[in-house]
Design a protein around this motif. Structure first.
Motif, PDB file in Angstrom:
ATOM      1  N   GLY A  20      15.690 -52.673   6.668  1.00  0.00           N
ATOM      2  CA  GLY A  20      15.265 -52.209   5.348  1.00  0.00           C
ATOM      3  C   GLY A  20      14.262 -53.152   4.713  1.00  0.00           C
ATOM      4  N   ILE A  23      10.703 -52.885   6.414  1.00  0.00           N
ATOM      5  CA  ILE A  23       9.907 -51.725   5.987  1.00  0.00           C
ATOM      6  C   ILE A  23       9.198 -52.019   4.677  1.00  0.00           C
ATOM      7  N   ASN A  24       9.884 -52.661   3.749  1.00  0.00           N
ATOM      8  CA  ASN A  24       9.263 -53.022   2.470  1.00  0.00           C
ATOM      9  C   ASN A  24       8.144 -54.038   2.666  1.00  0.00           C
ATOM     10  N   SER A  37       8.586 -45.332  10.244  1.00  0.00           N
ATOM     11  CA  SER A  37       8.424 -45.432   8.790  1.00  0.00           C
ATOM     12  C   SER A  37       7.217 -44.631   8.315  1.00  0.00           C
ATOM     13  N   GLY A  52      13.371 -44.698   1.076  1.00  0.00           N
ATOM     14  CA  GLY A  52      14.754 -44.857   1.505  1.00  0.00           C
ATOM     15  C   GLY A  52      15.464 -43.522   1.662  1.00  0.00           C
ATOM     16  N   SER A  55      14.278 -41.839   4.794  1.00  0.00           N
ATOM     17  CA  SER A  55      14.930 -42.430   5.960  1.00  0.00           C
ATOM     18  C   SER A  55      16.318 -41.837   6.160  1.00  0.00           C
ATOM     19  N   VAL A  89      16.337 -50.079   2.071  1.00  0.00           N
ATOM     20  CA  VAL A  89      14.915 -49.905   1.728  1.00  0.00           C
ATOM     21  C   VAL A  89      14.772 -49.776   0.219  1.00  0.00           C
TER      22      VAL A  89
END
Length: 206
Positions: A20, A23-24, A37, A52, A55, A89
């Protein structure tokens, strides 16, 4: 036995959290997202939901499909991961304010961290051996069904995810291509390290 299961569940949670965060970091870098992503970002544009939530929507959908196609690949880790990655996320997104000015070196560092943490997170999750993550389980299903190699199946899947994600409005960039190359290396290295740190049945991981 209970202690071993607890360790495995903790690994699922930890791996999901690291994924998570990664991804950020890639979103903040702005050089493109990893293929999965990227596709999820495309879903954000279509359904007007957070990354999020996209996902969770995609991973849960894959788990449901696999339940009917090949349920033996699904474990408690599969279910936890499908929910937790999206939750983390959204959790970490609060620490990455939208529109914040970041110098180029900071964006490059963020991208490098995204690559590293993505591979580490997946490797930690795999080490738990509690079921394959949604997209990985789907990859293994197609590989077994059509007798493709793991490498070709993964490349094909990544290309399709990236292509459809881009069509749906996701952020495609050089980081997308790099993630396809380095993910496997970092995942394998992480699994090897985890084998030295904990005592879990790793048969079949290599």
């Amino acid at each position: 036995m209970k202690d071993k299961m607890l360790v495995r569940i903790v690994l699922v949670i930890l791996g999901s959290a690291v994924m998570g965060l990664s991804i950020n970091l890639l979103v903040a870098a702005g050089f493109g997202l990893d293929p999965l992503s990227l596709f999820q970002a495309g879903l954000c544009n279509v359904f007007h939901i957070s990354l999020g939530q996209a996902s969770q929507l995609l991973m849960t959908g894959i788990i449901i499909i696999l339940f009917f196609l090949d349920r033996k690949r699904i474990g408690i880790g599969s279910i936890l991961n499908s929910i937790l990655v999206g939750a983390f996320v959204n959790f970490f997104a609060a620490g990455f304010p939208a529109g914040a000015h970041v110098p180029l070196w900071g964006r490059l560092l963020s991208a490098a961290g995204g690559f590293l943490f993505m591979g580490m997170g997946i490797g930690i999750y795999i080490s738990a051996r509690l079921g394959e993550a949604g997209i990985d389980a789907m990859m293994m299903y197609f590989m077994d069904k059509y007798r493709y190699s793991l490498r070709n199946t993964r490349i094909t899947l990544d290309v399709l995810l990236a292509a459809f994600g881009f069509i749906l409005g996701g952020c495609l960039g050089w980081a997308t291509l790099i993630s396809m190359v380095v993910n496997g290396v970092i995942i394998q290295a992480t699994v090897q390290i985890m084998k030295q740190l904990i005592r879990i049945n790793y048969k079949g991981v290599e």
